[in-house]
Design a protein around this motif. Structure first.
Motif, mmCIF file in Angstrom:
data_model
loop_
_atom_site.group_PDB
_atom_site.id
_atom_site.type_symbol
_atom_site.label_atom_id
_atom_site.label_comp_id
_atom_site.label_asym_id
_atom_site.label_seq_id
_atom_site.Cartn_x
_atom_site.Cartn_y
_atom_site.Cartn_z
ATOM 1 N N VAL A 52 100.962 95.931 -30.905
ATOM 2 C CA VAL A 52 101.701 95.207 -31.932
ATOM 3 C C VAL A 52 103.145 95.677 -31.869
ATOM 4 O O VAL A 52 103.440 96.850 -32.088
ATOM 5 C CB VAL A 52 101.128 95.478 -33.341
ATOM 6 C CG1 VAL A 52 101.970 94.783 -34.398
ATOM 7 C CG2 VAL A 52 99.684 95.033 -33.413
ATOM 8 N N LYS A 53 104.032 94.747 -31.537
ATOM 9 C CA LYS A 53 105.462 95.060 -31.488
ATOM 10 C C LYS A 53 106.034 94.882 -32.888
ATOM 11 O O LYS A 53 105.848 93.841 -33.510
ATOM 12 C CB LYS A 53 106.174 94.136 -30.507
ATOM 13 C CG LYS A 53 107.657 94.400 -30.398
ATOM 14 C CD LYS A 53 108.258 93.580 -29.289
ATOM 15 C CE LYS A 53 109.751 93.699 -29.164
ATOM 16 N NZ LYS A 53 110.319 94.998 -29.232
ATOM 17 N N GLU A 79 99.956 100.895 -30.392
ATOM 18 C CA GLU A 79 98.720 100.671 -29.657
ATOM 19 C C GLU A 79 97.598 100.904 -30.675
ATOM 20 O O GLU A 79 97.453 102.016 -31.192
ATOM 21 C CB GLU A 79 98.643 101.649 -28.493
ATOM 22 C CG GLU A 79 97.531 101.410 -27.540
ATOM 23 C CD GLU A 79 97.595 102.364 -26.358
ATOM 24 O OE1 GLU A 79 97.106 101.984 -25.296
ATOM 25 O OE2 GLU A 79 98.111 103.491 -26.496
ATOM 26 N N ILE A 80 96.850 99.847 -30.979
ATOM 27 C CA ILE A 80 95.879 99.925 -32.070
ATOM 28 C C ILE A 80 94.510 99.396 -31.642
ATOM 29 O O ILE A 80 94.378 98.763 -30.593
ATOM 30 C CB ILE A 80 96.365 99.110 -33.299
ATOM 31 C CG1 ILE A 80 96.572 97.651 -32.926
ATOM 32 C CG2 ILE A 80 97.616 99.712 -33.891
ATOM 33 C CD1 ILE A 80 96.777 96.726 -34.095
ATOM 34 N N ALA A 85 95.838 94.009 -36.112
ATOM 35 C CA ALA A 85 97.236 93.572 -36.148
ATOM 36 C C ALA A 85 97.632 93.089 -37.538
ATOM 37 O O ALA A 85 98.745 93.374 -38.008
ATOM 38 C CB ALA A 85 97.483 92.476 -35.116
ATOM 39 N N GLU A 86 96.742 92.391 -38.208
ATOM 40 C CA GLU A 86 97.051 91.891 -39.551
ATOM 41 C C GLU A 86 97.303 93.037 -40.525
ATOM 42 O O GLU A 86 98.199 92.979 -41.356
ATOM 43 C CB GLU A 86 95.901 91.003 -40.047
ATOM 44 C CG GLU A 86 96.224 90.230 -41.302
ATOM 45 C CD GLU A 86 97.329 89.210 -41.095
ATOM 46 O OE1 GLU A 86 98.132 89.031 -42.022
ATOM 47 O OE2 GLU A 86 97.402 88.605 -40.011
ATOM 48 N N MET A 87 96.511 94.104 -40.409
ATOM 49 C CA MET A 87 96.699 95.274 -41.260
ATOM 50 C C MET A 87 98.058 95.927 -41.000
ATOM 51 O O MET A 87 98.744 96.356 -41.927
ATOM 52 C CB MET A 87 95.590 96.297 -41.023
ATOM 53 C CG MET A 87 95.753 97.530 -41.901
ATOM 54 S SD MET A 87 94.895 99.017 -41.348
ATOM 55 C CE MET A 87 95.271 99.124 -39.645
ATOM 56 N N VAL A 88 98.461 95.978 -39.726
ATOM 57 C CA VAL A 88 99.770 96.558 -39.384
ATOM 58 C C VAL A 88 100.875 95.759 -40.061
ATOM 59 O O VAL A 88 101.778 96.331 -40.676
ATOM 60 C CB VAL A 88 99.979 96.593 -37.853
ATOM 61 C CG1 VAL A 88 101.404 96.981 -37.510
ATOM 62 C CG2 VAL A 88 98.985 97.538 -37.207
ATOM 63 N N HIS A 89 100.811 94.442 -39.980
ATOM 64 C CA HIS A 89 101.844 93.606 -40.592
ATOM 65 C C HIS A 89 101.841 93.728 -42.118
ATOM 66 O O HIS A 89 102.891 93.715 -42.742
ATOM 67 C CB HIS A 89 101.682 92.146 -40.159
ATOM 68 C CG HIS A 89 101.945 91.937 -38.706
ATOM 69 N ND1 HIS A 89 103.157 92.217 -38.116
ATOM 70 C CD2 HIS A 89 101.138 91.503 -37.704
ATOM 71 C CE1 HIS A 89 103.089 91.957 -36.823
ATOM 72 N NE2 HIS A 89 101.880 91.521 -36.550
ATOM 73 N N ALA A 90 100.671 93.887 -42.702
ATOM 74 C CA ALA A 90 100.591 94.018 -44.154
ATOM 75 C C ALA A 90 101.209 95.334 -44.636
ATOM 76 O O ALA A 90 101.784 95.393 -45.720
ATOM 77 C CB ALA A 90 99.136 93.930 -44.607
ATOM 78 N N ARG A 91 101.115 96.383 -43.827
ATOM 79 C CA ARG A 91 101.633 97.700 -44.221
ATOM 80 C C ARG A 91 102.964 98.037 -43.547
ATOM 81 O O ARG A 91 103.393 99.189 -43.560
ATOM 82 C CB ARG A 91 100.603 98.767 -43.894
ATOM 83 C CG ARG A 91 99.330 98.579 -44.681
ATOM 84 C CD ARG A 91 98.357 99.680 -44.442
ATOM 85 N NE ARG A 91 97.117 99.416 -45.140
ATOM 86 C CZ ARG A 91 96.003 100.086 -44.929
ATOM 87 N NH1 ARG A 91 95.982 101.074 -44.057
ATOM 88 N NH2 ARG A 91 94.919 99.783 -45.604
ATOM 89 N N VAL A 144 102.042 105.386 -30.300
ATOM 90 C CA VAL A 144 103.286 104.692 -30.630
ATOM 91 C C VAL A 144 104.112 104.653 -29.358
ATOM 92 O O VAL A 144 104.328 105.679 -28.714
ATOM 93 C CB VAL A 144 104.062 105.406 -31.761
ATOM 94 C CG1 VAL A 144 105.394 104.719 -32.012
ATOM 95 C CG2 VAL A 144 103.229 105.428 -33.035
ATOM 96 N N LEU A 145 104.549 103.461 -28.985
ATOM 97 C CA LEU A 145 105.308 103.274 -27.747
ATOM 98 C C LEU A 145 106.764 103.000 -28.070
ATOM 99 O O LEU A 145 107.070 102.166 -28.921
ATOM 100 C CB LEU A 145 104.728 102.097 -26.956
ATOM 101 C CG LEU A 145 103.221 102.127 -26.731
ATOM 102 C CD1 LEU A 145 102.753 100.827 -26.123
ATOM 103 C CD2 LEU A 145 102.843 103.291 -25.860
#
Length: 154
Positions: A52-53, A79-80, A85-91, A144-145
């Motif tokens: 997820v960028k 890198e998840i 991905a949805e959780m990353v965007h929510a937080r 984390v990249l």
């Protein structure tokens, strides 16, 4: 009449010579492997992860004597585990806040001075960013990249 035919003949000869040279100089095809390539558990790991960028770059000011001496701009990706991905965007707001805290701390301890792209400096930064990501998102984060990093001195 010969003046009109001669350019056409030369063009046909040149084209034929070019095709002939291309066929003669092409590489020989490699034979297909008799056995399929072996796979290992290590090669299966990336297939089970997503990237997820983060949509916005991170801008970190570098201060010297109370003034901005340079800016460091970074792009990060996570890198998840699949489907997170949805959780990353929510937080993302909390994640960005934690990442900025880590980046400012790294800048204040001199991490972006000198050869800031040295592998040992980046290992320390990546480790701190991963700890911050795990703090916000949990164990879904594998790494984390740092996808882009630029320093612009003023």
């Amino acid at each position: 009449m010969l003046r009109k035919i001669m350019p056409v003949v030369l063009m046909l000869i040149g084209t034929g010579a070019g095709v002939g040279a291309g066929l003669a100089l092409r590489p020989t095809p490699e034979p297909e492997a008799a056995h399929p390539p072996e796979t290992s558990a290590v090669s299966d790991k990336p297939a089970n992860l997503e990237f997820v960028k983060l949509p916005s770059q991170f801008v970190v000011p570098l201060l010297e004597s109370g003034r901005v001496a340079a800016l460091v701009v970074l792009s990060l990706s996570l890198e998840i585990a699949p489907g997170q991905a949805e959780m990353v965007h929510a937080r993302e707001p909390k994640l960005r806040d934690e990442f900025l805290r880590v980046l400012f701390e790294h800048a204040n301890t001199g991490g972006f001075r000198g050869t800031f792209t040295d592998a040992s400096n980046l290992v320390v930064l990546r480790r701190a960013l991963k700890e911050a990501a795990v703090k916000v998102l949990g164990e879904q984060v594998s790494d984390v990249l740092i996808t882009d990093i630029v320093r612009q001195d003023s």
